[in-house]
Design a protein around this motif. Structure first.
Motif, PDB file in Angstrom:
ATOM      1  N   SER A  35       0.277  50.603 -53.978  1.00  0.00           N
ATOM      2  CA  SER A  35       0.152  50.579 -52.520  1.00  0.00           C
ATOM      3  C   SER A  35       1.371  49.926 -51.885  1.00  0.00           C
ATOM      4  CB  SER A  35      -1.123  49.849 -52.088  1.00  0.00           C
ATOM      5  OG  SER A  35      -1.019  48.459 -52.308  1.00  0.00           O
ATOM      6  N   THR A  36       1.721  50.422 -50.720  1.00  0.00           N
ATOM      7  CA  THR A  36       2.752  49.796 -49.898  1.00  0.00           C
ATOM      8  C   THR A  36       2.189  49.660 -48.488  1.00  0.00           C
ATOM      9  OG1 THR A  36       5.074  49.913 -49.171  1.00  0.00           O
ATOM     10  CG2 THR A  36       3.867  51.987 -49.334  1.00  0.00           C
ATOM     11  N   GLN A  37       2.740  48.748 -47.713  1.00  0.00           N
ATOM     12  CA  GLN A  37       2.130  48.378 -46.440  1.00  0.00           C
ATOM     13  C   GLN A  37       3.094  48.600 -45.270  1.00  0.00           C
ATOM     14  OE1 GLN A  37       1.897  45.986 -49.279  1.00  0.00           O
ATOM     15  NE2 GLN A  37       0.208  47.375 -49.684  1.00  0.00           N
ATOM     16  N   VAL A  38       2.523  48.900 -44.117  1.00  0.00           N
ATOM     17  CA  VAL A  38       3.294  49.097 -42.893  1.00  0.00           C
ATOM     18  C   VAL A  38       2.533  48.449 -41.745  1.00  0.00           C
ATOM     19  CG1 VAL A  38       4.476  50.772 -41.401  1.00  0.00           C
ATOM     20  CG2 VAL A  38       3.975  51.373 -43.792  1.00  0.00           C
ATOM     21  N   MET A  39       3.270  47.923 -40.775  1.00  0.00           N
ATOM     22  CA  MET A  39       2.631  47.443 -39.552  1.00  0.00           C
ATOM     23  C   MET A  39       3.443  47.911 -38.350  1.00  0.00           C
ATOM     24  SD  MET A  39       3.439  43.336 -39.637  1.00  0.00           S
ATOM     25  CE  MET A  39       5.109  42.694 -39.417  1.00  0.00           C
TER      26      MET A  39
END
Length: 438
Positions: A266-270
């Motif tokens: 998983s990778t995250q973005v905001m």
């Protein structure tokens, strides 16, 4: 006849899109019906992410009748959640491919991997897809060592016929990024960025306009192999002459021979609050998308409504962090101290499929089942390229398909039980090298 079994996919819950900025700003799209009863198809593509959509759209443009089966909604997975960056190349560098497999193969791959961005632009132009597509991406370096890596990358790409790169020193980078953390960088004028979910939705609409069919909320639970593969879903079955598996990180155990080849990560973005034109343009004056050269990198860009979209981090095994904003905010404020205290309106996570070699995989299971997966975090352009190559193979030209299908794949050391701790240990080691600048 052989059969493959797998549990019903629990990954999508209700099938609603996650609470991302992209879902909140998506173009209107219909809810496609689930498979009901028996469906007969010439070509069935499993997965309505970029790999499946690119494959189906290329085939539809060639005149084939295609049916796409999606377990949730179009673009529900990584294709609708990623950073939106159109970056040329694969996760594995051409240098690594040349070192591992030789210059002849590297030359073939080098000619191909430049196509992905052009495929995206072609789809957008031919099918009038509204996805805020903009040109240019910037690779940034923290150290002199990373600058040498960029110089080597520029020289290597020139050898393969690509000369859209411009080297920048620290002062020149500040003309594109209002930050003092970088030692320099390199612009790729042929790259770019866009709204990833709207790209997927536009490709799906184009498939349907060309006569294709898409079924959503139809997770495949069972595949019966044979001259006419049969896919079971909760609502019915799909019988096809050719099957193409493009589930990538979300295919699960439906096809165990593929599940062992990749690991979900998983990778995250905001997305921040809208910053207003003046504040946003001060951060990124030339509106390029940016990613750095570290092993666990930061990537960011501006949205069409002037938010800062900031991503990074990895979780091996595909779990979501407990607090995405808490994980990403320190990195954002390190690059942009002027963003301290800025409100974050959306934060989300998504999985990509990591292969051990970082080279995506393509192949066949028998004569009539094709697959592609394992883009290892560089799937926006890679998946569009592989979709074109899969369509060529199904259409009868295996020339380029065989280049990737012939590449050996290697399992993660220790098998499925130890692939996560193995990868975490490797990530820690390379992260330490990044921090030490070695």
């Amino acid at each position: 006849m052989t059969a493959t079994t797998g549990a019903a996919h629990p990954y999508a819950g209700t099938g609603a899109y996650p609470g991302s900025y992209y879902a909140a700003s998506a173009n209107p799209a219909p809810e496609r019906p689930a498979v009901a009863g028996r469906v007969d198809a010439d070509i069935c593509v499993v997965g309505a992410g970029y790999s499946g959509l690119s494959t189906a759209l290329h085939l539809a443009e060639k005149g084939h009748k295609v049916t796409v089966i999606e377990g949730a909604r179009v673009g529900w997975g990584a294709s609708g959640r990623n950073g939106g960056q159109v970056v040329n190349g694969l996760n594995a560098s051409l240098q690594k491919i040349e070192t591992t497999y030789g210059p002849d193969l590297a030359a073939k791959v080098g000619r191909m991997v430049q196509e992905g961005a052009g495929i995206i632009r072609g789809f957008v132009d031919r099918h009038a897809i509204a996805c805020d597509l903009k040109p240019g991406n910037l690779f940034t370096a923290y150290t002199g060592k990373q600058m040498k890596e960029l110089e080597a990358k520029q020289a290597l790409w020139r050898r393969h016929g690509m000369d859209d790169h411009e080297m920048l020193d620290a002062a020149a980078v500040r003309g594109h990024v209002a930050s003092d953390v970088y030692a320099g960088g390199m612009i790729d004028r042929s790259g770019g960025h866009m709204h990833p979910l709207n790209l997927a939705l536009g490709e799906a609409a184009a498939i349907e306009k060309l006569g294709g069919t898409i079924h959503e909320m139809s997770p495949v639970t069972y595949i019966e192999h044979g001259p006419t593969p049969v896919l079971s879903t909760p609502g019915g079955t799909v019988h096809c002459k050719v099957l193409i598996l493009c589930g990538n990180a979300y295919l699960g155990q439906v096809e165990p021979r593929l599940a062992a080849r990749v690991m979900p990560v998983s990778t995250q973005v905001m997305a921040t609050e809208p910053l207003g034109a003046a504040r946003a343009d001060a951060l990124l004056p030339t509106d390029l998308c940016v990613e750095d050269l570290r092993y666990i990198l930061d990537y960011y860009r501006l949205s069409a409504d002037k938010r800062l979209l900031f991503g990074g981090g990895t979780v091996y095994g595909g779990a979501d962090p407990r607090d995405i904003e808490a994980k990403l905010r320190p990195a954002m404020e390190h690059v942009f101290p002027q963003m301290k205290g800025a409100r974050v309106d959306y934060a989300w996570s998504g999985n990509f499929a990591l292969s051990f070699t970082r080279i995506p995989q393509m192949g066949r299971l028998g004569d009539n089942i094709y697959f592609a997966h394992g883009y290892s975090g560089h799937g926006v352009t890679g998946s569009h390229l592989f979709g074109r190559i899969l369509s060529e193979a199904v259409h009868g030209d295996l020339t380029r398909f065989d280049v990737f299908a012939s590449l050996p794949w290697y399992p993660f050391p220790g098998g499925r039980s130890f692939r996560v701790p193995y990868s975490v240990a490797g990530s820690w080691w390379y992260g330490l090298r990044d921090r030490l600048g070695i």
